[in-house]
Design a protein around this motif. Sequence first.
Motif, PDB file in Angstrom:
ATOM      1  N   CYS A 290      -2.101  -4.788   3.032  1.00 23.25           N
ATOM      2  CA  CYS A 290      -2.664  -4.112   3.629  1.00 23.25           C
ATOM      3  C   CYS A 290      -3.964  -3.323   3.071  1.00 23.25           C
ATOM      4  CB  CYS A 290      -1.781  -2.868   3.866  1.00 23.25           C
ATOM      5  SG  CYS A 290      -2.250  -1.555   5.139  1.00 23.25           S
TER       6      CYS A 290
ATOM      7  N   GLY B 178      -0.981  -0.729   8.975  1.00 21.99           N
ATOM      8  CA  GLY B 178      -0.432   0.377   9.825  1.00 21.99           C
ATOM      9  C   GLY B 178      -1.719   1.090  10.103  1.00 21.99           C
TER      10      GLY B 178
ATOM     11  N   CYS C 253      -3.736   6.346   3.527  1.00 19.71           N
ATOM     12  CA  CYS C 253      -3.674   4.946   3.065  1.00 19.71           C
ATOM     13  C   CYS C 253      -5.282   4.576   2.842  1.00 19.71           C
ATOM     14  CB  CYS C 253      -2.789   3.879   3.871  1.00 19.71           C
ATOM     15  SG  CYS C 253      -1.076   4.323   4.042  1.00 19.71           S
TER      16      CYS C 253
ATOM     17  N   CYS D 141       4.037   2.321  -1.144  1.00 28.83           N
ATOM     18  CA  CYS D 141       4.246   1.059  -0.078  1.00 28.83           C
ATOM     19  C   CYS D 141       3.965  -0.195  -0.718  1.00 28.83           C
ATOM     20  CB  CYS D 141       3.296   1.286   1.266  1.00 28.83           C
ATOM     21  SG  CYS D 141       3.436   0.154   2.503  1.00 28.83           S
TER      22      CYS D 141
ATOM     23  N   CYS E 231       5.965  -1.273   7.081  1.00 24.44           N
ATOM     24  CA  CYS E 231       4.592  -0.158   6.827  1.00 24.44           C
ATOM     25  C   CYS E 231       5.501   1.324   6.837  1.00 24.44           C
ATOM     26  CB  CYS E 231       3.926  -0.323   7.931  1.00 24.44           C
ATOM     27  SG  CYS E 231       2.868   1.600   8.118  1.00 24.44           S
ATOM     28  N   ILE E 232       5.298   2.019   5.873  1.00 24.71           N
ATOM     29  CA  ILE E 232       5.928   3.376   5.521  1.00 24.71           C
ATOM     30  C   ILE E 232       5.156   4.431   6.006  1.00 24.71           C
ATOM     31  CG2 ILE E 232       7.348   2.376   3.902  1.00 24.71           C
ATOM     32  CD1 ILE E 232       5.658   4.131   1.741  1.00 24.71           C
ATOM     33  N   CYS E 233       4.146   4.607   6.855  1.00 26.33           N
ATOM     34  CA  CYS E 233       3.133   5.400   7.472  1.00 26.33           C
ATOM     35  C   CYS E 233       4.108   6.703   7.954  1.00 26.33           C
ATOM     36  CB  CYS E 233       2.608   5.028   8.609  1.00 26.33           C
ATOM     37  SG  CYS E 233       0.873   4.355   8.292  1.00 26.33           S
TER      38      CYS E 233
ATOM     39  N   MET F  45      -3.919   2.993   7.567  1.00 24.61           N
ATOM     40  CA  MET F  45      -5.032   2.387   6.711  1.00 24.61           C
ATOM     41  C   MET F  45      -6.445   2.073   7.601  1.00 24.61           C
ATOM     42  SD  MET F  45      -5.793   0.979   3.857  1.00 24.61           S
ATOM     43  CE  MET F  45      -4.703   0.049   2.771  1.00 24.61           C
TER      44      MET F  45
HETATM   45  S1  SF4 Z   1      -0.773   1.569   6.563  1.00 21.40           S
HETATM   46 FE1  SF4 Z   1      -0.451  -0.228   5.366  1.00 21.40          FE
HETATM   47  S2  SF4 Z   1      -0.354   0.776   3.097  1.00 21.40           S
HETATM   48 FE2  SF4 Z   1       0.009   2.481   4.632  1.00 21.40          FE
HETATM   49  S3  SF4 Z   1       2.196   2.498   4.781  1.00 21.40           S
HETATM   50 FE3  SF4 Z   1       1.349   1.363   6.556  1.00 21.40          FE
HETATM   51  S4  SF4 Z   1       1.449  -0.659   5.289  1.00 21.40           S
HETATM   52 FE4  SF4 Z   1       1.882   0.539   3.771  1.00 21.40          FE
END
Ligand code: SF4
Lengths: 364, 74
Positions: free
Chosen positions: A335, A342, A352, A328, A313-315, A345
């Motif tokens: 996701c 994350g 997201c 991502c 996850c790159i949140c 989302m």
């Molecule tokens: S919430 Fe989901 S889509 Fe957003 S960065 Fe995290 S893993 Fe990726």
Amino acid sequence: MKFVEEYRDPELGKKLLERIHQRSRKHTRLMEFCGGHTVAIFKNGLRQLLPPNIEMLSGPGCPVCVTAAADLDKAIALSQLSDVIITSFGDMVRVPGSSSSLQKAKAEGADIRIVYSTQDALSIAKDNPEKSVVFIGIGFETTAPTVAASILQAEQENIKNYHVLSLHKVCPPIMKAILDLGEVRLNGIICPGHVSAVIGSRPYRFIADDYHIACAVSGFEPVDILLAVDRLVEQIEGDKPMVEIAYRRGVKEEGNLPARRLMDTVFEAGEADWRGIGAVPGSGLNIRKKYERFDAEKSFEIKIAPSREPKGCICGAVLRGVSTPLDCKLFRVKCTPESPVGPCMVSSEGSCATYFQYEGTNGR
Amino acid sequence: MCLAIPALIKSIKGQQAVADIEGVTRDISIQLTPEAKVGDYVLLHTGYAINIIDAAEAEETLKLLRELGEAADN
Ligand code: SF4
């Protein structure tokens, strides 16, 4: 609805867009701080309607998304104590902590109740005197005064079994932290409307004065946002950054004094942990010593293991405006809003989730 | 999360008020807006009025917007 419909008038929106197209010449990078603005911008397709030299980035202004995994772990640990009822706003229960979520804890038997307001949490406390009721306090300056009000009410009415886990955060210090990181170069910031309804517009002055970045406080209807962009374009083209309020019906320069006073009575500034950003001094609100009997962290003994972020996850980068959800690998694949990896989302205002819903239709 | 919607104050009793939100009546707290009066619109957030909507400023903004529109026409 009065004070809403007028600001959805397509004619006014069109005129503002024409004006922006006529006047905006420089390459302009704007960040909307608030997740509510992100949703409004996407829903109305504003990114596509703005001239191509105006680039829009989304910021860290989704309280659910920025809650650190370690803080969620604390909430989950509290839910495991006997005779504790957890009360929380809805979005929060689905956010993954290191290894569980409040939702999972609930499925496994913990008493976790979704409330709309701290008023409901207080009622649950009154109805269950033999239990301890913990409210998971998340939110920025919009929400923090309402939670402060609930603590004062608990004191007044002698509701001894009401506690708050304060994960509240404040906006100006995180704006400063993002600017100081220097990862994104911004020309203007769309400042959060309802945070500003409480704190006013003065706390953003340092952004214009010290960082030479234009600021406009915006409402949430399409015409409000276009007016804010128009004000920012004017400042940027004239090279005169300042703080303007483009949401005058809701925001005063000095904010809401009684709300600020209440927040100040109950909370003091302290360090807070932001997902993907880390500890930021002065960006959190801790319950003052005088009210510590309402502070869940002081009232209960909880131990948590070192926290982990969801893998892949790159949140964090999304919240800093460095990446978009499209960067991502898990986006849409693993996701989705039904099965979020994350926090960005989970929350309906997370970048997201917003991209998931609107990208490809209105996103750019 | 920081969503707030306009609500019209119908009656007040202490720190509580009855408000109308598009035809739906709700009890809300006006603890954060002690100056709110019957007939005022407030911004409602999680059961609390967080600010009183300034109707005069709203009018002023719309006037300004219409003028901007006219200027763009010329
Ligand atoms: S919430 Fe989901 S889509 Fe957003 S960065 Fe995290 S893993 Fe990726």
